[in-house]
Scaffold this motif. Structure first.
Motif, short mmCIF file in Angstrom:
data_model
loop_
_atom_site.label_atom_id
_atom_site.label_comp_id
_atom_site.label_asym_id
_atom_site.label_seq_id
_atom_site.Cartn_x
_atom_site.Cartn_y
_atom_site.Cartn_z
N TRP A 119 7.23 10.97 43.84
CA TRP A 119 7.38 10.96 45.30
C TRP A 119 6.97 9.61 45.87
O TRP A 119 5.97 9.03 45.42
CB TRP A 119 6.49 12.04 45.92
N ALA A 158 11.80 10.93 44.76
CA ALA A 158 11.99 11.60 46.06
C ALA A 158 11.45 10.70 47.17
O ALA A 158 10.30 10.28 47.14
CB ALA A 158 11.28 12.95 46.08
N GLN A 167 16.64 12.17 48.82
CA GLN A 167 15.81 12.27 50.02
C GLN A 167 15.36 13.70 50.23
O GLN A 167 16.19 14.60 50.38
CB GLN A 167 16.56 11.77 51.25
N ILE A 168 14.08 13.91 50.22
CA ILE A 168 13.49 15.23 50.50
C ILE A 168 12.42 15.00 51.56
O ILE A 168 11.37 14.41 51.28
CB ILE A 168 12.87 15.86 49.24
N GLU A 169 12.67 15.43 52.75
CA GLU A 169 11.73 15.22 53.85
C GLU A 169 10.44 15.99 53.62
O GLU A 169 10.42 17.01 52.91
CB GLU A 169 12.35 15.66 55.18
N GLU A 181 14.69 22.02 52.81
CA GLU A 181 14.61 20.79 52.05
C GLU A 181 14.22 21.07 50.60
O GLU A 181 14.57 20.31 49.69
CB GLU A 181 13.58 19.84 52.67
N LEU A 182 13.50 22.18 50.38
CA LEU A 182 13.11 22.53 49.02
C LEU A 182 14.31 22.88 48.15
O LEU A 182 14.24 22.81 46.92
CB LEU A 182 12.12 23.70 49.04
N LYS A 188 16.86 21.14 47.72
CA LYS A 188 17.22 19.92 46.99
C LYS A 188 16.39 19.81 45.71
O LYS A 188 16.87 19.30 44.70
CB LYS A 188 16.97 18.70 47.87
N LEU A 189 15.14 20.27 45.79
CA LEU A 189 14.27 20.25 44.63
C LEU A 189 14.69 21.30 43.61
O LEU A 189 14.78 21.02 42.40
CB LEU A 189 12.82 20.50 45.08
#
Length: 399
Positions: free
Chosen positions: A153, A179, A202-204, A390-391, A393-394
């Protein structure tokens, strides 16, 4: 079978990165994933906020050395780690002189120490489907954990850091993914490491409005903040980067204009405290610019304020700005490079010149205009800051 995830962080001291981690853990899908949390040093007030569904791994003593003093490391028997630290310090000083770094050798020493110490500490035995190195030091995850894929991150503006970029690049290359918490963070990072473009996703920062609003209802630890004055609040570590010295100077300028019905509270702690206390005295602002110190729960203070100000010199994406937005507060941020990723000037906040004069002018503008205050608050309240999706994306990168 549930997928196995490991998340690592150095400690759970009060800070924006740690608070964003708590928010992410609050939103995780524990029906599908088992989450182990590797906290290198089991210290910090946020340890108590880790959700019960998270499996906190036992502390591995040799992993806890990175922020301890050399004397403490020797006292605890970390002789090899101490020797590495001392050698790395001298090498870092030479590198910093050669690169003519204004902030000295501190960051480079940390880089070297984490790299070489990672070779002499034990590996984890469990294998994971995904391992997340949520914050420095990333070398431990890259060298000591077996995982089908790994992600590191980035939380800050890398164009501002005085580090050994070649050394850093070797670490990033060991991860399948990197990330980034904002588009601005991505841009600054890739300006330094263009070859890593294909690794970036991109993960906010995950925000949980329900959790933040619930915590904001808890009575504050210090109720003097509830007195009837125009109250400004800022939250962050007491460091040069956060710009609290400019905030003190800005409040002095406002008082000199006769705007004395203002009180500015800082929620946070850190190594810059002595300098700030001296500056408060120099500008005769005792009792007006107040350092509240370490608070596990900053949300009651944000909720009770009239204005939230982020006077930073640079940020990745300030978690506290989003939290103030969730609590419906007018916001001023300085014009650091990533400010526009969180605030639309004149719509849901004010982006001011990055100076004490700029901060003072923006505060005066908001203070004198009830109409502007209502506009900012109304526009903030119309937005949905929940982003637990957003999770997804993970989840999508888990093998």
């Amino acid at each position: 079978m549930k997928k196995q995830i490991l998340i690592s962080v150095y400690d759970m001291e009060i800070g924006g990165i740690e608070r964003s981690l708590i928010n992410m853990l609050e939103c995780f899908d524990y029906k599908t994933y088992d989450v182990d949390l590797l906290v290198f040093s089991h210290q910090g007030d946020f340890m108590s906020l880790i959700p019960q569904k998270v499996n906190v791994l036992p502390e591995i003593n040799k992993y806890s050395v990175f922020r301890k003093s050399v004397r403490q490391c020797l006292r605890e028997g970390h002789y090899m780690s101490t020797l590495i630290r001392l050698v790395c310090k001298n090498v870092a000083i030479l590198k910093a002189r050669r690169q003519k770094l204004s902030e000295g050798a501190g960051y480079i020493q940390m880089q070297l120490a984490s790299k070489y110490t990672s070779y002499v500490i034990p590996p984890l035995t469990k294998e994971y489907d995904l391992t997340i190195s949520y914050a420095w030091p990333h070398d431990i995850i890259s060298n000591k954990v077996k995982s089908k894929s790994k992600i590191a991150w980035i939380h800050t503006d890398y164009s501002k850091l005085e580090i050994d970029n070649k050394l850093d690049l070797t670490v990033w290359n060991k991860f399948e993914y990197i990330a980034s918490i904002s588009e601005a963070c991505t841009t600054s990072f890739l300006s330094i490491y263009p070859t890593l473009r294909n690794k970036i996703i991109q993960i906010e920062n995950i925000t949980s409005p329900a959790y933040i609003k619930k915590m904001a209802e808890v009575p504050p630890e210090n109720d003097t903040i509830l007195e009837e004055r125009f109250q400004i609040v800022s939250v962050g570590r007491l460091s040069y980067v956060k710009g609290f010295d400019m905030a003190i100077q800005a409040l002095r300028k406002l008082h000199d204009k006769g705007l004395t019905a203002m009180k500015w509270y800082i929620v946070g702690y850190g190594g810059y405290e002595a300098e700030l206390i001296s500056l408060i005295a120099e500008y005769n602002l005792e009792g007006h610019f107040v350092l509240l110190g370490k608070k596990t729960n900053p949300y009651p203070y944000i909720k009770s304020c009239d204005l939230y100000v982020q006077p930073s010199r640079y940020e990745g994406k300030a978690v506290t700005v989003t939290e103030a937005q969730i609590l419906g507060k007018p916001i001023i941020v300085t014009n650091y490079p990533t400010a526009g990723s969180q605030v639309e000037h004149g719509v849901d906040g004010i982006i001011c010149e990055l100076s004490s004069e700029g901060i003072a002018n923006a505060i005066e503008q908001v203070y004198r205009s009830k109409e502007l205050q209502r506009l900012l608050i109304n526009n903030i309240q119309d937005k949905d800051y929940s982003n637990s999706n957003e999770l997804d994306k993970l989840y999508q990168i888990i093998v």
